[in-house]
Write a protein that holds these residues in place. Structure first.
Motif, PDB file in Angstrom:
ATOM      1  N   VAL A   1      -1.768   2.978  -3.748  1.00  0.00           N
ATOM      2  CA  VAL A   1      -1.611   1.529  -3.602  1.00  0.00           C
ATOM      3  C   VAL A   1      -0.165   1.141  -3.866  1.00  0.00           C
ATOM      4  CG1 VAL A   1      -2.249  -0.718  -4.570  1.00  0.00           C
ATOM      5  CG2 VAL A   1      -4.015   1.016  -4.170  1.00  0.00           C
ATOM      6  N   SER A   2       0.394   1.679  -4.935  1.00  0.00           N
ATOM      7  CA  SER A   2       1.779   1.386  -5.295  1.00  0.00           C
ATOM      8  C   SER A   2       2.760   1.864  -4.224  1.00  0.00           C
ATOM      9  CB  SER A   2       2.107   2.034  -6.645  1.00  0.00           C
ATOM     10  OG  SER A   2       3.453   1.803  -6.990  1.00  0.00           O
ATOM     11  N   ALA A   3       2.551   3.068  -3.722  1.00  0.00           N
ATOM     12  CA  ALA A   3       3.447   3.628  -2.709  1.00  0.00           C
ATOM     13  C   ALA A   3       3.401   2.822  -1.419  1.00  0.00           C
ATOM     14  CB  ALA A   3       3.082   5.085  -2.436  1.00  0.00           C
ATOM     15  N   ILE A   4       2.216   2.397  -1.013  1.00  0.00           N
ATOM     16  CA  ILE A   4       2.079   1.606   0.208  1.00  0.00           C
ATOM     17  C   ILE A   4       2.700   0.228   0.020  1.00  0.00           C
ATOM     18  CG2 ILE A   4       0.383   0.437   1.677  1.00  0.00           C
ATOM     19  CD1 ILE A   4      -1.352   3.023   1.333  1.00  0.00           C
ATOM     20  N   THR A   5       2.438  -0.389  -1.118  1.00  0.00           N
ATOM     21  CA  THR A   5       3.024  -1.702  -1.396  1.00  0.00           C
ATOM     22  C   THR A   5       4.540  -1.620  -1.398  1.00  0.00           C
ATOM     23  OG1 THR A   5       1.083  -2.337  -2.686  1.00  0.00           O
ATOM     24  CG2 THR A   5       3.102  -3.603  -3.053  1.00  0.00           C
ATOM     25  N   LYS A   6       5.090  -0.595  -2.026  1.00  0.00           N
ATOM     26  CA  LYS A   6       6.543  -0.403  -2.084  1.00  0.00           C
ATOM     27  C   LYS A   6       7.120  -0.209  -0.677  1.00  0.00           C
ATOM     28  CE  LYS A   6      10.080   2.514  -4.181  1.00  0.00           C
ATOM     29  NZ  LYS A   6      10.347   3.666  -5.043  1.00  0.00           N
ATOM     30  N   ALA A   7       6.450   0.573   0.150  1.00  0.00           N
ATOM     31  CA  ALA A   7       6.925   0.818   1.514  1.00  0.00           C
ATOM     32  C   ALA A   7       6.962  -0.478   2.320  1.00  0.00           C
ATOM     33  CB  ALA A   7       6.035   1.851   2.197  1.00  0.00           C
TER      34      ALA A   7
ATOM     35  N   GLY B   1       3.756   8.422   3.904  1.00  0.00           N
ATOM     36  CA  GLY B   1       2.846   9.561   3.878  1.00  0.00           C
ATOM     37  C   GLY B   1       1.383   9.239   4.126  1.00  0.00           C
ATOM     38  N   TYR B   2       1.105   8.061   4.646  1.00  0.00           N
ATOM     39  CA  TYR B   2      -0.280   7.641   4.852  1.00  0.00           C
ATOM     40  C   TYR B   2      -0.561   7.408   6.334  1.00  0.00           C
ATOM     41  CZ  TYR B   2       0.014   7.242  -0.132  1.00  0.00           C
ATOM     42  OH  TYR B   2       0.208   7.545  -1.447  1.00  0.00           O
ATOM     43  N   THR B   3      -1.842   7.219   6.653  1.00  0.00           N
ATOM     44  CA  THR B   3      -2.273   7.078   8.046  1.00  0.00           C
ATOM     45  C   THR B   3      -2.952   5.726   8.250  1.00  0.00           C
ATOM     46  OG1 THR B   3      -2.711   9.459   7.963  1.00  0.00           O
ATOM     47  CG2 THR B   3      -3.514   8.272   9.890  1.00  0.00           C
TER      48      THR B   3
ATOM     49  N   ASP C   1      -6.717   7.542   3.791  1.00  0.00           N
ATOM     50  CA  ASP C   1      -6.166   8.547   2.883  1.00  0.00           C
ATOM     51  C   ASP C   1      -5.524   7.910   1.649  1.00  0.00           C
ATOM     52  OD1 ASP C   1      -4.207   7.561   4.600  1.00  0.00           O
ATOM     53  OD2 ASP C   1      -3.333   9.508   5.046  1.00  0.00           O
ATOM     54  N   MET C   2      -5.784   6.637   1.405  1.00  0.00           N
ATOM     55  CA  MET C   2      -5.362   5.932   0.191  1.00  0.00           C
ATOM     56  C   MET C   2      -6.485   6.116  -0.824  1.00  0.00           C
ATOM     57  SD  MET C   2      -4.475   1.859  -0.182  1.00  0.00           S
ATOM     58  CE  MET C   2      -6.044   1.322   0.489  1.00  0.00           C
ATOM     59  N   THR C   3      -6.216   6.849  -1.903  1.00  0.00           N
ATOM     60  CA  THR C   3      -7.300   7.221  -2.815  1.00  0.00           C
ATOM     61  C   THR C   3      -7.148   6.767  -4.268  1.00  0.00           C
ATOM     62  OG1 THR C   3      -6.229   9.341  -3.252  1.00  0.00           O
ATOM     63  CG2 THR C   3      -7.838   9.280  -1.448  1.00  0.00           C
ATOM     64  N   CYS C   4      -5.968   6.273  -4.657  1.00  0.00           N
ATOM     65  CA  CYS C   4      -5.775   5.940  -6.072  1.00  0.00           C
ATOM     66  C   CYS C   4      -4.719   4.846  -6.239  1.00  0.00           C
ATOM     67  CB  CYS C   4      -5.360   7.183  -6.844  1.00  0.00           C
ATOM     68  SG  CYS C   4      -3.723   7.822  -6.379  1.00  0.00           S
ATOM     69  N   GLY C   5      -4.479   4.481  -7.473  1.00  0.00           N
ATOM     70  CA  GLY C   5      -3.485   3.463  -7.788  1.00  0.00           C
ATOM     71  C   GLY C   5      -2.083   3.848  -7.360  1.00  0.00           C
TER      72      GLY C   5
END
Length: 85
Positions: free
Chosen positions: A15-21, A60-62, A8-12
């Motif tokens: 990527v930013s939100a996951i990296t930050k987490a 918010g990702y899986t 469910d990662m679809t855009c930049g």
């Protein structure tokens, strides 16, 4: 190195939100994200797989452990669809 597939990662922004987490869990973690393959690879000296997975889920990702995701789809190793030998 811990690898997740995050379908469910679809855009930049994703990527930013996951990296930050991940960085909030371990500031020193090395995070490599390949949006095309939806793969996140993390090298962490502080956090374990469960902590990193929880951080990505809280964002918010899986995330699915990469090896488990390949098994679930019938793929093994470098095979793209399970039909290649």
């Amino acid at each position: 190195m811990i690898s997740f597939e995050v379908n469910d990662m679809t855009c930049g922004h994703c990527v930013s939100a996951i990296t930050k987490a991940v960085k909030q869990t371990d500031r020193g973690a090395v995070v490599a994200v390949d949006l095309g393959s939806k793969r996140v690879q993390i090298d962490s000296k502080v956090a374990d797989e469960a902590e990193l997975k929880a951080a990505i889920e809280e964002a918010g990702y899986t995330p699915v452990k990469a090896a488990a995701a390949a098994e679930a789809s019938g793929q093994s190793g470098g095979s793209c669809c399970g039909s290649c030998h």
